[in-house]
Scaffold this motif. Structure first.
Motif, PDB file in Angstrom:
ATOM      1  N   THR B 180    -109.917 -24.649  53.017  1.00  9.75           N
ATOM      2  CA  THR B 180    -110.366 -25.870  52.345  1.00  9.75           C
ATOM      3  C   THR B 180    -110.528 -27.034  53.322  1.00  9.75           C
ATOM      4  O   THR B 180    -111.333 -27.928  53.094  1.00  9.75           O
ATOM      5  CB  THR B 180    -109.387 -26.276  51.222  1.00  9.75           C
ATOM      6  OG1 THR B 180    -108.046 -26.166  51.707  1.00  9.75           O
ATOM      7  CG2 THR B 180    -109.556 -25.384  50.010  1.00  9.75           C
ATOM      8  N   GLY B 181    -109.786 -26.991  54.430  1.00  8.16           N
ATOM      9  CA  GLY B 181    -109.912 -28.044  55.436  1.00  8.16           C
ATOM     10  C   GLY B 181    -111.253 -28.025  56.137  1.00  8.16           C
ATOM     11  O   GLY B 181    -111.649 -29.001  56.765  1.00  8.16           O
ATOM     12  N   ALA B 210    -106.892 -31.328  51.179  1.00 10.25           N
ATOM     13  CA  ALA B 210    -106.979 -30.859  52.564  1.00 10.25           C
ATOM     14  C   ALA B 210    -107.353 -32.010  53.500  1.00 10.25           C
ATOM     15  O   ALA B 210    -106.796 -32.145  54.594  1.00 10.25           O
ATOM     16  CB  ALA B 210    -108.002 -29.733  52.660  1.00 10.25           C
ATOM     17  N   TYR B 213    -104.386 -34.151  54.066  1.00 10.92           N
ATOM     18  CA  TYR B 213    -103.368 -33.445  54.850  1.00 10.92           C
ATOM     19  C   TYR B 213    -103.738 -33.448  56.337  1.00 10.92           C
ATOM     20  O   TYR B 213    -102.922 -33.765  57.203  1.00 10.92           O
ATOM     21  CB  TYR B 213    -103.258 -32.011  54.326  1.00 10.92           C
ATOM     22  CG  TYR B 213    -101.930 -31.340  54.582  1.00 10.92           C
ATOM     23  CD1 TYR B 213    -100.933 -31.343  53.619  1.00 10.92           C
ATOM     24  CD2 TYR B 213    -101.682 -30.694  55.790  1.00 10.92           C
ATOM     25  CE1 TYR B 213     -99.720 -30.717  53.843  1.00 10.92           C
ATOM     26  CE2 TYR B 213    -100.473 -30.057  56.025  1.00 10.92           C
ATOM     27  CZ  TYR B 213     -99.498 -30.066  55.047  1.00 10.92           C
ATOM     28  OH  TYR B 213     -98.295 -29.448  55.279  1.00 10.92           O
ATOM     29  N   TYR B 214    -105.007 -33.089  56.608  1.00  7.98           N
ATOM     30  CA  TYR B 214    -105.428 -33.046  58.014  1.00  7.98           C
ATOM     31  C   TYR B 214    -105.505 -34.440  58.620  1.00  7.98           C
ATOM     32  O   TYR B 214    -105.243 -34.614  59.810  1.00  7.98           O
ATOM     33  CB  TYR B 214    -106.764 -32.300  58.148  1.00  7.98           C
ATOM     34  CG  TYR B 214    -106.593 -30.800  58.106  1.00  7.98           C
ATOM     35  CD1 TYR B 214    -106.201 -30.107  59.247  1.00  7.98           C
ATOM     36  CD2 TYR B 214    -106.800 -30.078  56.944  1.00  7.98           C
ATOM     37  CE1 TYR B 214    -106.021 -28.736  59.218  1.00  7.98           C
ATOM     38  CE2 TYR B 214    -106.632 -28.707  56.901  1.00  7.98           C
ATOM     39  CZ  TYR B 214    -106.236 -28.036  58.042  1.00  7.98           C
ATOM     40  OH  TYR B 214    -106.053 -26.684  58.011  1.00  7.98           O
ATOM     41  N   ASP B 269    -106.610 -21.951  47.942  1.00  9.71           N
ATOM     42  CA  ASP B 269    -106.149 -23.253  48.428  1.00  9.71           C
ATOM     43  C   ASP B 269    -104.946 -23.006  49.329  1.00  9.71           C
ATOM     44  O   ASP B 269    -103.864 -22.679  48.854  1.00  9.71           O
ATOM     45  CB  ASP B 269    -105.763 -24.118  47.229  1.00  9.71           C
ATOM     46  CG  ASP B 269    -105.206 -25.467  47.657  1.00  9.71           C
ATOM     47  OD1 ASP B 269    -105.233 -25.772  48.870  1.00  9.71           O
ATOM     48  OD2 ASP B 269    -104.728 -26.210  46.776  1.00  9.71           O
ATOM     49  N   VAL B 271    -103.715 -25.212  51.628  1.00 10.41           N
ATOM     50  CA  VAL B 271    -103.056 -26.429  52.117  1.00 10.41           C
ATOM     51  C   VAL B 271    -101.846 -26.725  51.221  1.00 10.41           C
ATOM     52  O   VAL B 271    -101.972 -26.811  50.006  1.00 10.41           O
ATOM     53  CB  VAL B 271    -104.044 -27.610  52.119  1.00 10.41           C
ATOM     54  CG1 VAL B 271    -103.334 -28.904  52.493  1.00 10.41           C
ATOM     55  CG2 VAL B 271    -105.186 -27.328  53.093  1.00 10.41           C
ATOM     56  N   PRO B 281    -101.208 -26.365  58.175  1.00 11.48           N
ATOM     57  CA  PRO B 281    -101.231 -25.432  57.043  1.00 11.48           C
ATOM     58  C   PRO B 281    -101.196 -23.975  57.509  1.00 11.48           C
ATOM     59  O   PRO B 281    -100.395 -23.191  57.023  1.00 11.48           O
ATOM     60  CB  PRO B 281    -102.542 -25.777  56.342  1.00 11.48           C
ATOM     61  CG  PRO B 281    -102.743 -27.222  56.625  1.00 11.48           C
ATOM     62  CD  PRO B 281    -102.250 -27.407  58.044  1.00 11.48           C
TER      63      PRO B 281
END
Lengths: 104, 397
Positions: B180-181, B210, B213-214, B269, B271, B281
């Motif tokens: 997803t990232g 994502a 998160y990143y 998913d 993440v 992740p």
């Protein structure tokens, strides 16, 4: 679909208005498009795009049959399609430091 | 195709004895047990951490009851936090032979290695009796990942993998894509393919999660090098990875360890939920592959441009090489030459068809390049997830 065609360029999806170079195409390479044969005015590196047909400013650019951005200028068939004449439809603020749209 | 029938009704394409260490302190002993069976289908997996983690516990249970697994030997030091009773009960409940050796009680390294090897020898005999039954493409779960990508990945290998996914989904297989990232900018396009509007919202949110998160980790932007490689926008970059999913409708969103309930295309998913706690992740390609396997993947399509050599424990990895120069350089490590698309010798459709046919051949027992070379990479680390809700797997089409 997607028979090998148009020399060093690949059509990834029938709805696309760009072709992708599968190898570096030197300046002067002849490319046969629906509108006729064009001669590349610059070298197009591998994985870079050219217009498959005439594109008007504001048109959606399609690759893989999906939108990858919006034309910021009119683009002639066979011309390089890159950061100098398209913008993201997603994050307009994206910064492209060394990307002046020139090949090479 | 024929597969091994398991008690839960799923069918395996391999019949592997898994030796699983439950903390790094038991890793060497477990690997010594496996070393005696070189050339036979006995494989090492494990979890290195001493502190408890629900994700790792659940992943281990799913992996040890995967349809490709016939029997499981757990190797514990004795004082680690991993709940070996729960893990063993899960495997026993699945009808598989299972044994737990505790090094602190078994008399140390040599005694545990000996006891483990004796048990594995018996388990190999016993799983020879697992029934073989006819298997269809609709029995298969197939994952896809990409790693070591280059400029060719998005125009040859990934579109060809997507074409293979379209063929396999049409035949009733469950196909899983993830990362997803790397889908940032594709949310809207992806949400439109969801079979319900509610699922579309969930898909969009998974990519937004994502992105957050990143961003916290300091990654996830469009780099100047991407433009030099011919990519003009973030959505174009993401689409190069997204195109592995093909063009089928998206039937659901799962998280690692959730098994697709029926055929169709699923987004995994990967993440973690909540605050950023345990780092990246997925720290390497094999972490992604292991999550696919925990969700039941019988095999994984791995698209590489620069050239990965990995395989995996439990489920075969089919390596699709996007770059013709890499294919020539690492030919023994590759299964499919999608570089033919780059060189104009074959179409995306033709390579997609070859991948689909190779999936069936591997499911029917043919070894992949990495299996033949003995690759059995495995990694499992700390993560944390909230369970998925009912809207993630809508029943209506």
């Amino acid at each position: 679909m997607t028979a090998p065609e148009t020399g060093p360029f690949l059509l990834l999806h029938p709805d696309d208005n760009v072709l992708v170079a599968r190898a570096t195409a030197p300046e002067g390479t002849e490319v046969t498009l629906a509108s006729g044969t064009v001669r590349l005015t610059q070298s197009i590196p591998m994985a870079h795009k050219i217009a498959r047909s005439a594109i008007s400013a504001g048109d959606t650019i399609r690759k893989y049959g999906m939108p990858i951005g919006i034309a910021t200028a009119d683009i002639a068939p066979g011309a390089h399609v890159h950061v100098h004449n398209i913008r993201s439809g997603y994050t307009p603020s994206v910064v492209l430091q060394d990307a002046d749209g020139r090949a090479g | 195709m024929e597969g091994w029938l398991r008690a839960d009704g799923r069918k395996g394409i391999r019949n592997t004895v898994v030796v699983a260490y439950l903390v790094e302190c038991a890793h060497f002993v477990a690997s010594e047990i496996v070393a005696a069976f070189r050339g036979r289908d006995v494989q090492l997996i494990g979890f290195p951490g001493c502190f408890p983690n629900e994700y790792a516990a659940r992943m281990m249970e799913r992996l040890c009851t995967h349809p490709n697994v016939g029997a499981v030997l757990f190797v514990s030091l004795g004082c680690e936090s991993f709940d070996k009773v729960r893990a063993s009960a899960a495997v026993e409940g699945s009808g598989r032979p299972v044994k737990t050796l505790v090094i602190q009680k078994a008399g140390g390294t040599r005694a545990t290695v000996k006891a483990g090897q004796d048990w594995v020898e018996g388990a190999l005999d016993s799983i020879g009796n697992v029934p073989r039954v006819p298997m269809e493409v609709s029995d298969l779960v197939i994952g896809t990942v990409c790693g070591g990508s280059d400029g060719t990945s998005g125009i040859s290998g990934n579109p060809a993998a997507g074409r293979a996914f379209d063929l396999l989904v049409a035949e009733g297989a469950a196909c899983i894509f993830e990362e997803t990232g790397e889908l940032i900018g594709c949310e809207e396009i992806m949400a439109e393919r969801a079979i319900t509007p509610e699922l579309g919202r969930i898909l969009r949110e998974s990519v937004q999660k994502a992105e957050r998160y990143y961003a916290t980790l300091g990654y996830g932007s469009f780099a100047a090098g991407n433009a030099a490689g011919g990519l003009s926008t973030i959505e174009e970059k993401s689409l190069g990875a997204y195109v592995k999913s093909g063009g089928s409708p998206i039937s659901g969103l799962i998280k690692p360890g959730d098994v697709p309930p029926r055929g169709g295309l699923y987004l995994m998913d990967v993440v973690p939920d909540g605050d950023v706690r345990f780092g990246f992740p997925n720290i390497s390609d094999n972490a992604e592959i292991v999550e696919m396997i925990a969700s039941g993947a019988h095999l994984t399509l791995f698209v590489t441009g620069r050239g990965s050599v990995v395989g995996s424990a439990i489920s075969p990895v089919i390596k699709i090489c996007a770059n013709p120069d890499t294919f020539r350089a690492l030919a023994e490590d590759m299964d499919v030459n999608a570089g033919d698309i780059i060189e104009g010798r074959r179409t995306i459709d033709q390579v997609g068809r070859e991948i689909r046919d190779f999936v069936v051949a591997v499911a029917d027992g043919q070894q992949t390049a990495s299996e033949g070379l003995g690759h059995r990479e495995f990694i499992l680390t700390y993560k944390s997830f909230d369970p998925i809700g009912p809207a993630c797997l809508p029943r209506t089409a």
